[in-house]
Write an enzyme that holds these catalytic residues in place. Structure first.
Site, PDB file in Angstrom:
ATOM      1  N   HIS A  63      -3.559  -5.541   1.001  1.00 27.90           N
ATOM      2  CA  HIS A  63      -2.854  -5.805   2.262  1.00 27.90           C
ATOM      3  C   HIS A  63      -2.841  -7.295   2.583  1.00 27.90           C
ATOM      4  CE1 HIS A  63      -2.406  -1.673   3.899  1.00 27.90           C
ATOM      5  NE2 HIS A  63      -3.441  -1.415   3.119  1.00 27.90           N
ATOM      6  N   CYS A  85       0.843  -1.204   0.000  1.00 25.23           N
ATOM      7  CA  CYS A  85       0.000   0.000   0.000  1.00 25.23           C
ATOM      8  C   CYS A  85       0.881   1.258   0.000  1.00 25.23           C
ATOM      9  CB  CYS A  85      -0.980  -0.051   1.174  1.00 25.23           C
ATOM     10  SG  CYS A  85      -2.352   1.103   1.016  1.00 25.23           S
ATOM     11  N   GLU A 110      -1.151  -8.771   4.798  1.00 29.95           N
ATOM     12  CA  GLU A 110      -1.041  -9.002   6.253  1.00 29.95           C
ATOM     13  C   GLU A 110      -2.403  -8.954   6.942  1.00 29.95           C
ATOM     14  OE1 GLU A 110      -0.543  -6.202   4.785  1.00 29.95           O
ATOM     15  OE2 GLU A 110      -0.985  -4.484   6.086  1.00 29.95           O
TER      16      GLU A 110
END
Lengths: 236, 87
Positions: A197, A89, A199
């Site tokens: 994302h 990002c 994660e």
């Protein structure tokens, strides 16, 4: 992956995803540590992540100021030696501004902040993020950005396609990105940036665990010692 | 010499400019129906102390190249004006 080398997660004033990245990597059995952006010594890390957020307030352009932080000089040297580097990002924006990845990220075409889960297709396995994920795999990943409209000119796009540097594509483009590009790699494949994302897609409880497949691939590159161990040593 | 500097940063030709498009679509609602080609960029103003205009311009060009504009998507036009001697 008990003997994986430690991953350094850069933190700038305004970063806000560094703890999520560390948690996701630790969940996979890796060691990860947050590094403040003014630290110019990144030796000892086997991989580096530039996480999401709003580094330096996104002033001027997202990533424009962050690339002058001392840690970025060390990150560039690490990348040149072939070390695995991942930008997520805002981290992707930082890596493009630093010239480590081609193109630029502009305001979303719809002039709306997008915050949703999208489907992305892995279209190239020639990067540290996708080496362990078969081409054609569709992953459900969250996106959360206002400036994720990947922009590159026609020749640049042709070159990326030719070299297999487009690693992830949106199935339903949320932001106007050229060629539905969600993630790109450098020519060598050791530096990768993506707007979604991974994660945050780290547990079925969070709606998807698909991000782990990408992070596992990245950690495999770290464990293989891409970069650090292959660095040319200068005899002193 | 002190120069008053204005750097106009704007999107390159052919680069989509969603801000400009949005404004262009809003203006007819207010009765401004003849507007075409709105492009939104940014304007930076500052003062610069330099020996002469040539050096001032070169310095600002380097600032644009390294920080003020992203050459992948933007171009920068530099406007310089001498406003006084060095203090």
């Amino acid at each position: 992956m008990t003997d994986a080398a430690t991953v350094g997660v850069l933190c700038f004033p305004g970063s806000n995803c560094e703890h999520d990245v560390v948690a996701a990597l630790e969940g996979l059995g890796a060691a990860a540590r947050i590094v403040w952006h003014s630290d110019s010594d990144l030796s000892g890390f086997g991989g580096l992540v530039v996480p999401g957020g709003f580094a330096h307030g996104d002033y001027l352009r997202p990533g424009a100021i962050a690339r002058f932080s001392p840690a970025m000089g060390a990150l560039s040297s690490f990348a040149e030696r072939g070390g695995p580097v991942l930008g997520i990002c805002n981290g992707f924006q930082v890596l493009t501004e630093a010239g480590l990845l081609p193109g630029a990220l502009m305001r979303n075409a719809g002039m709306r902040f997008v915050c949703t889960t999208v489907e992305c297709e892995v279209v190239s396995s020639s990067s540290v993020l996708t080496a362990a994920v078969p081409t054609g795999t569709v992953l459900r990943l969250p996106v959360n950005h206002y400036e994720g409209n990947y922009t590159v000119n026609a020749e640049g796009l042709a070159e990326l396609e030719r070299n297999g540097q487009v690693v992830l594509r949106y199935r339903d483009n949320p932001n106007g990105s050229t060629g539905n590009i969600a993630g790109v790699a450098n020519r060598a494949g050791n530096v990768v940036g993506l707007m979604p994302h991974p994660e945050r897609a780290s547990s079925a409880l969070l709606g998807s665990a698909d991000g782990l497949r990408l992070l596992e691939s990245f950690l495999a590159a770290v464990a293989n010692g891409a970069g650090a161990s292959r660095a040319p040593r200068v005899a002193s | 010499m002190i120069f008053s500097v204005a750097v106009e940063v704007r999107p390159l030709e052919g680069i989509a400019n969603p801000e400009g498009l949005t404004i262009e679509r809003a203006l007819p609602a207010l009765g401004f129906t003849g507007v075409r080609g709105v492009r939104v960029g940014k304007l930076l103003r500052f003062e610069l102390d330099a020996v002469d205009e040539h050096h001032a311009r070169r310095e600002v060009e380097q600032m644009c190249e390294h920080l003020l504009a992203n050459p992948v998507i933007e171009r920068a036009d530099i406007h310089l004006e001498a406003v006084g001697g060095t203090q």
